[in-house]
Scaffold this motif. Structure first.
Motif, PDB file in Angstrom:
ATOM      1  N   ASP A  27       0.881  -1.341  -0.042  1.00 36.08           N
ATOM      2  CA  ASP A  27      -0.001  -0.157   0.025  1.00 36.08           C
ATOM      3  C   ASP A  27       0.758   1.361  -0.009  1.00 36.08           C
ATOM      4  O   ASP A  27       1.269   1.753   1.015  1.00 36.08           O
ATOM      5  CB  ASP A  27      -0.959  -0.102   1.410  1.00 36.08           C
ATOM      6  CG  ASP A  27      -2.028   1.097   1.244  1.00 36.08           C
ATOM      7  OD1 ASP A  27      -1.807   1.982   0.280  1.00 36.08           O
ATOM      8  OD2 ASP A  27      -3.002   1.046   2.053  1.00 36.08           O
ATOM      9  N   GLU A  29       0.484   4.380  -0.889  1.00 37.65           N
ATOM     10  CA  GLU A  29      -0.230   5.509  -0.127  1.00 37.65           C
ATOM     11  C   GLU A  29       0.046   5.721   1.342  1.00 37.65           C
ATOM     12  O   GLU A  29       0.297   6.558   1.944  1.00 37.65           O
ATOM     13  CB  GLU A  29      -1.445   5.748  -0.652  1.00 37.65           C
ATOM     14  CG  GLU A  29      -1.708   5.980  -2.152  1.00 37.65           C
ATOM     15  CD  GLU A  29      -3.338   6.056  -2.426  1.00 37.65           C
ATOM     16  OE1 GLU A  29      -4.101   5.995  -1.462  1.00 37.65           O
ATOM     17  OE2 GLU A  29      -3.554   6.724  -3.658  1.00 37.65           O
ATOM     18  N   ALA A  30      -0.309   4.188   1.955  1.00 40.35           N
ATOM     19  CA  ALA A  30      -0.140   4.257   3.454  1.00 40.35           C
ATOM     20  C   ALA A  30       1.441   4.351   3.802  1.00 40.35           C
ATOM     21  O   ALA A  30       1.627   4.939   5.080  1.00 40.35           O
ATOM     22  CB  ALA A  30      -0.624   2.898   3.727  1.00 40.35           C
ATOM     23  N   GLU A  31       2.171   3.738   3.198  1.00 43.54           N
ATOM     24  CA  GLU A  31       3.679   3.917   3.332  1.00 43.54           C
ATOM     25  C   GLU A  31       4.133   5.324   3.364  1.00 43.54           C
ATOM     26  O   GLU A  31       4.772   5.576   4.264  1.00 43.54           O
ATOM     27  CB  GLU A  31       4.543   3.203   2.466  1.00 43.54           C
ATOM     28  CG  GLU A  31       5.687   2.563   2.948  1.00 43.54           C
ATOM     29  CD  GLU A  31       6.707   1.719   2.046  1.00 43.54           C
ATOM     30  OE1 GLU A  31       7.268   2.126   1.262  1.00 43.54           O
ATOM     31  OE2 GLU A  31       6.135   0.493   1.868  1.00 43.54           O
ATOM     32  N   GLU A  32       3.402   6.184   2.323  1.00 37.28           N
ATOM     33  CA  GLU A  32       3.929   7.424   2.373  1.00 37.28           C
ATOM     34  C   GLU A  32       3.455   8.255   3.481  1.00 37.28           C
ATOM     35  O   GLU A  32       4.044   9.004   4.138  1.00 37.28           O
ATOM     36  CB  GLU A  32       3.368   8.173   1.114  1.00 37.28           C
ATOM     37  CG  GLU A  32       3.913   9.806   0.793  1.00 37.28           C
ATOM     38  CD  GLU A  32       5.344   9.712   0.790  1.00 37.28           C
ATOM     39  OE1 GLU A  32       5.607  10.961   1.268  1.00 37.28           O
ATOM     40  OE2 GLU A  32       6.044   9.031   0.099  1.00 37.28           O
ATOM     41  N   ALA A  33       2.116   8.064   3.707  1.00 37.80           N
ATOM     42  CA  ALA A  33       1.416   8.586   4.934  1.00 37.80           C
ATOM     43  C   ALA A  33       2.373   7.967   6.293  1.00 37.80           C
ATOM     44  O   ALA A  33       2.650   9.066   7.306  1.00 37.80           O
ATOM     45  CB  ALA A  33       0.026   8.306   5.182  1.00 37.80           C
ATOM     46  N   LYS A  63       5.336  -1.204   6.949  1.00 36.02           N
ATOM     47  CA  LYS A  63       5.030   0.128   6.510  1.00 36.02           C
ATOM     48  C   LYS A  63       5.902   0.930   7.240  1.00 36.02           C
ATOM     49  O   LYS A  63       6.459   1.930   6.596  1.00 36.02           O
ATOM     50  CB  LYS A  63       3.449   0.537   6.695  1.00 36.02           C
ATOM     51  CG  LYS A  63       2.504   0.253   5.895  1.00 36.02           C
ATOM     52  CD  LYS A  63       1.298   0.927   5.812  1.00 36.02           C
ATOM     53  CE  LYS A  63       0.339   0.384   6.910  1.00 36.02           C
ATOM     54  NZ  LYS A  63      -0.247  -0.807   6.874  1.00 36.02           N
TER      55      LYS A  63
END
Length: 88
Positions: A27, A29-33, A63
């Motif tokens: 994921d 996007e979750a890793e970037e968050a 993550k």
């Protein structure tokens, strides 16, 4: 003091294996968050690993691991090691 005393300790990112990552869905996007959270707040909870063939393998915290790799200043993560067998 051994790994299995329940204490979280800092471990170099290079010292953590990811052979169990294949069981997780990626994921980005979750890793970037998560990277944003690590930059702002730091690591709030340790990742979880086990010892396999004398090397630490991540079980939980993929993550956080990926996010830490994105942040050049982060070279280690706090790790709690569990004693588990292969099936567990």
């Amino acid at each position: 003091m051994g790994w299995n005393d329940g204490v979280a300790r800092p471990v170099s990112l290079d010292g953590l294996g990811q052979s169990y990552r294949r069981y997780r869905l990626a994921d980005p996007e979750a890793e970037e968050a998560m990277a944003g959270s690590l930059r702002r707040w730091g690591q709030l909870s340790p990742v979880v690993a086990c010892v396999r063939d004398e090397k630490l393998e991540l079980l939980d915290g993929f993550k956080r691991f990926g996010a830490a790799r994105q942040i050049g200043a982060l070279t280690s993560l706090s790790v709690r090691v569990l004693e588990v067998d292969e099936r567990t």
